[in-house]
Structure formats: structure tokens, C-alpha cells
Design a protein around this motif. Sequence first.
Motif, PDB file in Angstrom:
ATOM      1  N   MET A   1       0.852  -1.201   0.000  1.00 31.77           N
ATOM      2  CA  MET A   1       0.000   0.000   0.000  1.00 31.77           C
ATOM      3  C   MET A   1       0.879   1.239   0.000  1.00 31.77           C
ATOM      4  SD  MET A   1      -3.005   1.091  -0.022  1.00 31.77           S
ATOM      5  CE  MET A   1      -2.921   2.816  -0.379  1.00 31.77           C
ATOM      6  N   THR A   2       0.438   2.305  -0.625  1.00 28.82           N
ATOM      7  CA  THR A   2       1.226   3.536  -0.659  1.00 28.82           C
ATOM      8  C   THR A   2       1.308   4.142   0.728  1.00 28.82           C
ATOM      9  OG1 THR A   2      -0.777   4.699  -1.189  1.00 28.82           O
ATOM     10  CG2 THR A   2       0.635   4.094  -3.027  1.00 28.82           C
ATOM     11  N   ARG A   3       2.368   4.962   0.926  1.00 29.04           N
ATOM     12  CA  ARG A   3       2.524   5.633   2.214  1.00 29.04           C
ATOM     13  C   ARG A   3       1.455   6.703   2.356  1.00 29.04           C
ATOM     14  NH1 ARG A   3       6.692   5.616   5.558  1.00 29.04           N
ATOM     15  NH2 ARG A   3       7.937   4.491   4.056  1.00 29.04           N
ATOM     16  N   PRO A   4       0.792   6.835   3.547  1.00 27.64           N
ATOM     17  CA  PRO A   4      -0.257   7.834   3.703  1.00 27.64           C
ATOM     18  C   PRO A   4       0.274   9.241   3.490  1.00 27.64           C
ATOM     19  CG  PRO A   4      -0.300   6.270   5.522  1.00 27.64           C
ATOM     20  CD  PRO A   4       0.926   5.982   4.725  1.00 27.64           C
ATOM     21  N   ALA A   5      -0.565  10.115   2.898  1.00 29.18           N
ATOM     22  CA  ALA A   5      -0.151  11.491   2.628  1.00 29.18           C
ATOM     23  C   ALA A   5       0.070  12.253   3.916  1.00 29.18           C
ATOM     24  CB  ALA A   5      -1.206  12.180   1.781  1.00 29.18           C
ATOM     25  N   ALA A  10      -3.871   9.777   9.078  1.00 31.17           N
ATOM     26  CA  ALA A  10      -4.060   8.379   8.720  1.00 31.17           C
ATOM     27  C   ALA A  10      -3.944   7.491   9.950  1.00 31.17           C
ATOM     28  CB  ALA A  10      -3.019   7.989   7.682  1.00 31.17           C
ATOM     29  N   ASN A  11      -3.021   7.798  10.853  1.00 25.55           N
ATOM     30  CA  ASN A  11      -2.885   6.996  12.056  1.00 25.55           C
ATOM     31  C   ASN A  11      -4.132   7.062  12.907  1.00 25.55           C
ATOM     32  OD1 ASN A  11      -0.399   6.092  11.453  1.00 25.55           O
ATOM     33  ND2 ASN A  11       0.707   7.565  12.725  1.00 25.55           N
ATOM     34  N   LEU A  13      -7.218   7.810  11.939  1.00 22.83           N
ATOM     35  CA  LEU A  13      -8.357   7.195  11.272  1.00 22.83           C
ATOM     36  C   LEU A  13      -8.139   5.701  11.078  1.00 22.83           C
ATOM     37  CD1 LEU A  13      -8.781  10.013   8.651  1.00 22.83           C
ATOM     38  CD2 LEU A  13     -10.315   9.540  10.533  1.00 22.83           C
ATOM     39  N   GLY A  14      -6.903   5.316  10.993  1.00 25.11           N
ATOM     40  CA  GLY A  14      -6.635   3.944  10.635  1.00 25.11           C
ATOM     41  C   GLY A  14      -6.689   2.949  11.771  1.00 25.11           C
ATOM     42  N   ALA A 223     -10.277  14.698   5.281  1.00 30.13           N
ATOM     43  CA  ALA A 223      -9.276  15.720   4.990  1.00 30.13           C
ATOM     44  C   ALA A 223      -8.025  15.448   5.816  1.00 30.13           C
ATOM     45  CB  ALA A 223      -9.828  17.107   5.327  1.00 30.13           C
ATOM     46  N   PRO A 224      -6.873  15.981   5.384  1.00 28.48           N
ATOM     47  CA  PRO A 224      -5.673  15.851   6.216  1.00 28.48           C
ATOM     48  C   PRO A 224      -5.852  16.616   7.531  1.00 28.48           C
ATOM     49  CG  PRO A 224      -5.163  16.747   4.036  1.00 28.48           C
ATOM     50  CD  PRO A 224      -6.639  16.743   4.162  1.00 28.48           C
TER      51      PRO A 224
ATOM     52  N   MET B   1      -5.795   6.174   5.927  1.00 28.61           N
ATOM     53  CA  MET B   1      -7.156   6.006   5.428  1.00 28.61           C
ATOM     54  C   MET B   1      -7.401   6.872   4.193  1.00 28.61           C
ATOM     55  SD  MET B   1     -10.656   6.354   7.545  1.00 28.61           S
ATOM     56  CE  MET B   1     -12.078   7.193   6.901  1.00 28.61           C
ATOM     57  N   LEU B   2      -6.884   8.119   4.260  1.00 26.75           N
ATOM     58  CA  LEU B   2      -7.064   9.005   3.104  1.00 26.75           C
ATOM     59  C   LEU B   2      -6.336   8.446   1.895  1.00 26.75           C
ATOM     60  CD1 LEU B   2      -6.645  12.531   4.705  1.00 26.75           C
ATOM     61  CD2 LEU B   2      -8.746  11.355   4.088  1.00 26.75           C
ATOM     62  N   ALA B   3      -5.120   7.910   2.125  1.00 23.41           N
ATOM     63  CA  ALA B   3      -4.354   7.365   1.005  1.00 23.41           C
ATOM     64  C   ALA B   3      -5.092   6.183   0.391  1.00 23.41           C
ATOM     65  CB  ALA B   3      -2.972   6.941   1.489  1.00 23.41           C
ATOM     66  N   HIS B  21      -1.371  -2.611   7.112  1.00 20.34           N
ATOM     67  CA  HIS B  21      -1.622  -1.557   8.086  1.00 20.34           C
ATOM     68  C   HIS B  21      -1.056  -1.954   9.442  1.00 20.34           C
ATOM     69  CE1 HIS B  21      -3.645   1.918   9.764  1.00 20.34           C
ATOM     70  NE2 HIS B  21      -4.096   2.214   8.569  1.00 20.34           N
ATOM     71  N   PRO B  25      -7.871  -1.109  10.707  1.00 22.65           N
ATOM     72  CA  PRO B  25      -8.426   0.242  10.500  1.00 22.65           C
ATOM     73  C   PRO B  25      -9.960   0.252  10.531  1.00 22.65           C
ATOM     74  CG  PRO B  25      -7.801  -0.702   8.399  1.00 22.65           C
ATOM     75  CD  PRO B  25      -7.494  -1.736   9.435  1.00 22.65           C
TER      76      PRO B  25
END
Lengths: 428, 57
Positions: A1-5, A10-11, A13-14, A223-224, B1-3, B21, B25
Motif C-alpha cells: 500500500m502507498t505511504r499515507p499522505a 491516517a494513524n 483514522l486507521g 481531509a488531512p 485512510m485518506l491514502a 496496516h 483500521p
Amino acid sequence: MTRPANPAAANFLGGAKSRLLPSSIPFRFFGGAVFFHLAFWCGVVWAAAEIPNFVIGPGRVLAVLHLLTLGVFAATAFGAAFQLLPVATKQPLRAEWPARLVAWLLFPGVALFAAGIAETLHVPAAIGGILSAAGVMLAGALLADNLARARGMASVVAHGWAAVASLFALAVLGFLLVVDQHHGLFASRNGIGATHAILAVYGFMGMLALGFSYVLVPMFGLAPAPPARAALASCALAVAGLVLGAGGALLGEPAVLAAAAAAGLGAVALHLRLMAGAMKARMRKRLGPSFLLVRIAWACLPASLILGALMALDLWPWRAPALFGAVVLLGWLLTFVLGMLQRIVPFLASMHASGPGRAPPLVSNLTAEGPLAIHRYCHFAAVAGLMAGIAGDWPIVIQVSGAIGAAGAAAFVWFFVGALVRMRNAAR
Amino acid sequence: MLAILRLLEQPDCGPSVIVHHEREPVFLYPELAERGWRHEIVDGDAGEVRLRLTRSA
């Protein structure tokens, strides 16, 4: 998976599984808040004649106020904090039973306390005050313990510490005010009462509302997370405003109170700028009607600070305490809390209804739009009507507004119960 | 999550995506359901949660 922006967002929410509480814990607090919201508007009808000229002191209006502040605001704050703070801090609550105990102490305590101060019955007021204060202190201790072990989201943690410190201070002052009512501890209660109110509204609830906004607004808007440094600067300004406000109220110094409002305005301006940035960068373009409430609440927050400063400087003596209270408590906090609740409840319900091999129900299927629309129209009409009733000293307008607010609150109960029923059906 | 959500919204995103992950999540699941994606946890390395996301038929 790509690295979160954005790793922070992301942490948050994830990752949550080990810190997701049983649904009964947040929902018992939200359920209590929804019930006391209905009780509050019924109380407005009951206390209508005394509302326009209210100044801090025992009686029906103070009782109704505490149905709102303790019954709705504190209950929602505890439910949200017990669920969200462990995710933000990456630390689970040490145990679940103290969180349940908070509800058992708080809800009977609020009911008894409100009944006691409404009818100037010292024993029920004292017992209710002790129960409520015990619940509030226990909740504060749980949150402080979690914050002390925090490993993430510094801006949320900083706001959390300010909220918890305010909570302990306001609980002690509130308890002293109850004792003073019977034993006469203070020569003047006004300064203590005003400090208690500032710490409750802008300290405990305000700091939690600002802090959790850095989590909830990006989460619901996809959103970020706003930059932590700017959020911490807003927090520092808000804390400065709180210290000045509490000190100014205790000493009865209008200039200090005005300085507090100025610091608060600086904090709010920065906070709203960060919120606007998150809204602009959001992935979810349709935020729904709940964010109409949030946006109106955001407008009322700086308005309340300006009115507070005018009131402190005696530039707006005309029914100032009651109108100020309506703007800050109903325009800002209640509107904000209800806007967020109508997003949090179905979102949490969807998460709790999912399980191994079972897809979660759609959030949209757990959201009864009809009752929410009824609530929205009633809420705006009731708040506007109440302010007009206060401004004109028209008890009948306040009574009608209270009845409209109660109808809206009943619609909100309908939405809440509907979400729980659909969650249980989906989880079967 | 956004990614993850951004990836799923790409026009060239395939019907299945594997996510690695740090933790499960759970806040992602309602968003996946809204977008018509299903999830299942599959075996992964130690210290990770590996998910297979599949576009619903």
C-alpha cells in the motif's frame, strides 16, 4: 500500500481495534445526552418567566442550565472522549467499568441536583451535587490517566489537558457554590459563579470541542489533519484566555476579562482558519446538513466572546447575562454538539455493527434524515425564538420556543433510537 | 485512510487491493461500505494487519 499522505490523520483514522470500546459505553452517554436535551427544552417552557432577567443564582433557570451543561454537554463530552481519546493517544482505557460508573453517578446526580436547586431543597441539591461532582471527577481522572500515557496527536492531547484541568477546577468551584448556598462561605458568590461558568463553557467544553475538532472535522470531511504547530498555538492562546478569564472573573476586573476575550478571539480565529483549511482540502464534497449546524456554531463562538467582552466592560447592559448565555450555550455549544452527534452516532453504529465476514451497514442507512430535518428546523426556530424572547422580555415567546425546541429534541430522540435499532438489526 | 480512499477512487484502480496496516483500521470500514468495497483480513506478517479490499459486484 502507498505511504499515507498525512501520517497523523491516517494513524488516527486507521488504527483503533484494540481501543474501540463496547458500543454500550459511548451510546449510554449519548443516550443520556439526548434525553437531557429533551428535558432541557421542557425546562425552558417551565422556567420561561424567569429566563430574561436571569443572573447567576439558585432557582429554576440554574436548574435548567445544569440539565444542559451537565446532562447534555458533559455527557456527550465523556462519551466522545472515552471513545475518541484512546484512539488519538494510542492508549486504551485501563478498564471499562469506571467509564460505566461515571454514567451511573452523573445521570442520577444531574437529575437530583437540578430538582434540588430548582426548588431550593438543600439535601437533594447537595446529594445530586456530590454524585455529579464524583462522576465528573472520575471522568476527569480517567481522561487524565489516558492523556498522561499519550503517544500521539499532540494538539488533541494539549487541548485535552486544558479541558481536564478546567474540569477539576470547575467541579471544585461548583461544589463550593453548593456548600455556600447552605453555609454561606463567600461574601459574594458572583465572582465564583462567573469563574465556574467560564471554566465550564470555554474551559472544559470549549477546549474539548476545539481539540476534538482536529479529529472529527478531518474524519468526517476526509481531509488531512491541520498542522499541529498552528493547532498548538491556538491552544496556547485559548489557555491564556482561560487563565485571564478565570482570574478576571474572580477579581471582578473588567479589563482583565476583556483581555481574556481578546486572547480567546485570537485562539478562535486561528482555530477557524485551520478548520477552513481542512474543509477546503476535504475529499468528501457533500458534508450534509449536520455541517450546517457546525458552521453556525462556529459563527456563534467568536460572537459569544465579543458579547462577553462587551458585557464585562458594561457596554451592553441590556439583558446581557441571559442573551450572552443563549449565544454561547445554545448558538455555539448545543448547535455544535448536536451537529457532531448526528454524524458520530451512525458512524459508530456502523463500526460496531460490522464483524468478521459481515460488511458494516451503510452510515447513510443508519441515518434517519426525516427526524434530523425536523430537529434542524425546530432547533434554529427555538434558539432564535428564545433569543428574541429574552431580548423583548416576552415569556410567552420563550415558552413557545421551548415547546418547539422540545419537539425538535423529540425528533432527535427518534433519530438516535432509530440508529440503535438499525445497528442491532444489522449486527444479527 | 485518506491514502487508501484516494487509491480506490483512481480510475485505473483494479477490483482488488491489498492493504498493509499497523492496526486494524476499523474507522475505514464504514467508508469502504459507502463506496461499494468489501474488506477481509488475510494472513500477513507479524506486526501488521493485512486486508484484502474487493469491489462489490
